[in-house]
Design an enzyme around this catalytic site. Structure first.
Site, PDB file in Angstrom:
ATOM      1  N   THR A   1       0.834  -1.210   0.000  1.00 26.57           N
ATOM      2  CA  THR A   1       0.000   0.000   0.000  1.00 26.57           C
ATOM      3  C   THR A   1       0.864   1.253   0.000  1.00 26.57           C
ATOM      4  O   THR A   1       0.542   2.257  -0.654  1.00 26.57           O
ATOM      5  CB  THR A   1      -0.918  -0.002   1.245  1.00 26.57           C
ATOM      6  OG1 THR A   1      -1.751  -1.153   1.177  1.00 26.57           O
ATOM      7  CG2 THR A   1      -1.774   1.251   1.317  1.00 26.57           C
TER       8      THR A   1
ATOM      9  N   HIS B   1       1.934   1.979  -3.434  1.00 27.71           N
ATOM     10  CA  HIS B   1       0.881   2.676  -4.187  1.00 27.71           C
ATOM     11  C   HIS B   1       0.866   4.170  -3.836  1.00 27.71           C
ATOM     12  O   HIS B   1       0.694   5.022  -4.704  1.00 27.71           O
ATOM     13  CB  HIS B   1      -0.503   2.089  -3.868  1.00 27.71           C
ATOM     14  CG  HIS B   1      -0.709   0.701  -4.375  1.00 27.71           C
ATOM     15  ND1 HIS B   1      -0.716   0.387  -5.708  1.00 27.71           N
ATOM     16  CD2 HIS B   1      -0.916  -0.470  -3.724  1.00 27.71           C
ATOM     17  CE1 HIS B   1      -0.926  -0.915  -5.863  1.00 27.71           C
ATOM     18  NE2 HIS B   1      -1.043  -1.460  -4.666  1.00 27.71           N
TER      19      HIS B   1
END
Lengths: 357, 357, 357, 357
Positions: free
Chosen positions: B50, B53
């Site tokens: 994450t 990202h």
């Protein structure tokens, strides 16, 4: 199809005699029975969407059936003979009024050994893989036979699809006080509405394009029925569930649009039990629809053998659940073409063949 | 990024200061705490996909984050201050070595009220929706904090992804004596291999294209590792499971090909727990793959609050499960670019930031 | 007891020939087999506490057995003949190395029909209600037979009591990461210690008065063993569980004091699985011990047919669980008196008869 | 007891002012509220057997209560004020019609952290451990408050005992199509009859010595009611269940004879959920009654927080379950002595205090 009366050891039977459309009403020997079998005189039989596929000889039927085969897998009737072992068991007797599970399983594979007999890897289905019930008599393994406990044979004849509904609604075990959406109101969807109500669902919502089917769903107790052609089903479901969606979706349509509605209308942490058999693939957004929502999906095959049957028999025998309003048509054996016709044109709920009285 | 030492009430923090690629190491005030909060001095933090990202500012990140935000949601450290209510509760004390659940939930919505807090409709995630843990200090609600019971902070810092693995493997409750397939051997997949072994799985199979990851899976106890580039994974799974497939699939890849393998390698009646987050849709043949096989699918979000944490803490503290072999890289806070780099190029298992000692 | 070698269709068998103490090693015809049966040449057999009751002809034995009966219900060996139906099924073959479930069930009663075959109302137990396994050959229904998948016959011979342990430990499904107390370290208690460890329990505590048995429990992996004669078991359990008690108690003693410890040592919301068969009643304070603590109690009968067997076979065949350390004595068939003796005097763990090699 | 009207910040309250029999209607300040609390104006309150124990100052009451305490733990009313945090949450508003869970829990202990808040080790009960609801106003933590969704306050006031019934009947999850025996037809037993019917039980049997209570059970839908004084309850249960016994027993009597009937009337593999609080011990034959029958026993404490409440609210709000017939008496606050009297003499079902309208 000519009419005739079987004599002696002969009987009438609806048979797929060769590849191609239709079925023939023919004269056949009454089936012989093995040591563990019983011979049942069929009183009523149910006509199923599967029988329509077989009648029309679609790709699935052409790939699976090996004619000649007596068709029909939903029935009830009376025990008229028992094999030696079945007789010795003493659990069934001549004159017993019964129905039967039409999946004949091996008892030895991993699913059979671990309580998932309905997923047996060697399942043989009557009326598909071996001779079925659209006939005056059928031979069945004694272990597949269930006494009807006073349930009449016209209802006993549809316990196969009623059992599909019971399995679909009750798998997960949290129906009392819950909110339920039934997508697709064919006969099994309508049965599911009634089962959910009988099991104490606080809110039962049903959706179908067909107004006849929505009407049947309402008769079975649906609190709301929606028409996907004119209603935004997901928005309406949210509206009547305080904005959050339902606890349980029973997907009975088998259509990609039904899957999409199922996932969208389910609340976070909900369960989606899928029975409707799709004829094509569905594009699934696993991230948005399954993973981030923490959904549980469950594929429903047949009926649990035999816990579904025990639950269902009690629901029916006690009068807690009555599927009768869904039965819209009854035909004699020689009017199978008419029975298939009303299924095909969508005007029917459940259709029954009256074979003996 | 310049290095500096915070002084007084200031601290270092890795912050997404504005839309775009990267993060900045900046000077920030130490967070204030509310009555129910505790202030934690961060010792170690885990870097997650994450965070990659967020670094790269992909569509998901651009749609969700509102800069400036301190990044980081996996960490462990030491309690250095408590709010008035947290102090009065007496459950945490200054000096306690702790980690924390990074999902901050409302406690009032239907999921929260019915034991599914991990699916709270108002979840705020640290390092995403509010300031996170790539900093010297973080403020957390006391109810999100877990004592480490002797687990070191470098392991405590990765209990978020270890908990994902525990949740994915143990949901369903029948791992002892079972056969398990892990699809995708990123850090969480490798943790899942170890959790399945610790929980008594009789056979653990892992698959990944990346040889480094397959090696890590083997170190964590996989009985077989397959390479989808050269192995027919489904055929190999059938081969080592007596022809029937596995009892449990943990889908950690999020790739449509992983979904297809998951459904095909699952035995009839199996469970498929899905954690890998797809970036696109998957075509699913519900009839063949889910319904006729009687599969159960379950979407895994986060960790159950807090039963997953309790199980995990005991597995770690007792030494029954050791995730340490999966930790391949450790960097100081100012080398975040290097940490992101080894995640991006696939050469890393789990990557840890060493913030204080 | 004279020794002899059976010839032709004769065999040796340990038989309760008449009411009273002891058993006789006699010459008997090799059993005939029905269509669904298989004939098994016995290699090893396990001697059980039940066999001690039968030897001593206590009130239970006198009320249940109808001599003459071949004794013995735990065994493994080799298939040497098959009935016609068993042969046709093709699932077993001459030369297969197997064990068998000794409870022969009806398949028709409500428990049998709903996945609780181990609670069949018409159960017949080999070595009790019909001829058993302390003999050169035994006839068994094919459906009760389990292939050993490479497990040696001396371990296969004790899968009945190992299965009791697996059923007791795993019923409830939350062992990984849990805390477990085993009360009573007879063979099944010691097996339970090993099963709990194999299934990922974070803490396994065992208690017994007998130091030999506590030593065996330690060898099987107990983290703590307590002696009720000198330890305050409940206080010690609380001490090692952070003051709250264990998640799961396996009550294997059948003693009222064991029940009291079980309820007191269980944490609020815990599960107590009871296998030890009491010979008297226990005074229970339901309010304090069961209701206000929200406990779940479960009475363990036999092994689930056959999910327990499948789990167990995999745990054994994979090496995840090895019961061998519990086997302390091995005797030939003609030394049954010695086998009974070591069970009676408490010096034994599990005792095996070596019948053929 | 003199009557009076509170003025300004004063209110009426029924208070155990000192050890000994009775309660006093006194003038008290309206309670202050903390940041997380709400102030509720009480409309209706339920009188419980626990209140009888407190009135009579029995051993339990003398050991637990610390006078002065406002009595009463079952109520519903209207939100009239909110603390700062409760106001900020925005989930409750002045004018909301609500009830509340009377168990105030810590949120931090192992049971609280693992979904068993009803077993919190630090539970404080209103009307017992802190001031209760037999008053014009009560302060409650906002998280304990439930909106009534249109349920009237006289029914809302008894959701505590109705919730006991819902928890007892539905724990185990297999009521639809099942057979249920309710032992003891006090108010909670009568509610349980109605809940079992609403949840689709095929057969509900109730037993009680008191003809008034049997009559109420019949009004709530019991298919059979038995009188232990004249009926052989176990024999009658077997008779109406095909000889095998029921699937579920709800033990509401707390009497040793009730326990004996529960175990004997349960079929093999059944579940016995125990709510009735015994005042003495019961002799249990674990071998015959629990172990060989494979029973599951479960001790019921309170209501699951808050899944029981959600289920219950929906069952009530949808009209699927109506407890109103069980409410036999209504009194104003100053006639508490009469309310206690009709509970004590056995002539009452559920008794309600009407406090405001």
């Amino acid at each position: 199809m000519p009419q005739f009366t079987p004599t002696g050891s002969h009987m009438r039977a609806l048979v797929k005699t060769a590849p191609g459309v239709g079925m023939d009403l023919v004269d056949r020997p009454v089936p012989s029975i093995g040591d563990h079998d019983v011979l049942i005189k069929v009183h009523h039989a149910g006509v199923c969407g599967t029988d329509l596929h077989i009648w029309e000889w679609d790709a699935w039927a052409a790939g699976r059936l090996r004619p000649p085969v007596v068709i029909g897998h939903e029935f009830a009737g009376e025990v008229v003979d028992l094999g030696a072992d079945a007789r010795r068991d003493g659990l069934l007797a001549i004159g017993d009024v019964v129905t039967a599970e039409g999946h004949i399983i091996c008892g030895h594979c991993l699913p059979c050994r671990t309580g998932h007999g309905h997923l047996c890897v060697r399942t043989q289905i009557i009326g598909v893989d071996r001779d079925g019930a659209f006939a005056d008599y059928i031979s069945m393994p004694a272990s597949n036979v269930m006494g009807l406990d006073g349930i009449p044979t016209d209802i006993g004849a549809i316990m196969d699809p009623v059992g599909n509904a019971v399995h679909t609604v009750l798998e997960g075990g949290e129906v009392p006080g819950s909110t339920v959406l039934i997508i697709g109101c064919g006969p099994i969807g309508c049965f599911a509405v009634g089962v959910a109500k009988a099991a104490g669902a606080a809110l039962v919502i049903a959706s179908d394009f067909n107004p006849v089917r929505r009407e049947l769903a309402t008769m079975m107790g649906a609190d709301h029925t929606f028409d996907p052609a004119s209603d935004d089903v997901v928005a309406r479901v949210r509206e009547v569930t305080g904005g959050i969606g339902v606890d349980l979706v029973c997907e009975m349509s088998g259509h990609p649009a039904g899957h999409a509605q199922a996932f969208a209308a389910a609340r976070p942490g909900a369960r989606v039990n899928l029975l409707g058999t799709p004829s094509r693939t569905t594009e699934v957004d696993f991230a948005r629809d399954i993973i981030f929502k923490g959904l549980t999906l469950y594929g429903v095959t047949g009926r649990k053998m035999y816990s579904t049957w025990i639950q269902m028999r009690r629901l029916l025998a006690s009068g807690r659940f009555d599927p009768a309003p869904v039965v819209t048509h009854r035909f004699p054996l020689d009017r199978i073409a008419d029975a298939i016709g009303v299924i095909k044109d969508g005007s029917a709920g459940k259709v029954i063949l009256e074979i003996a009285t």
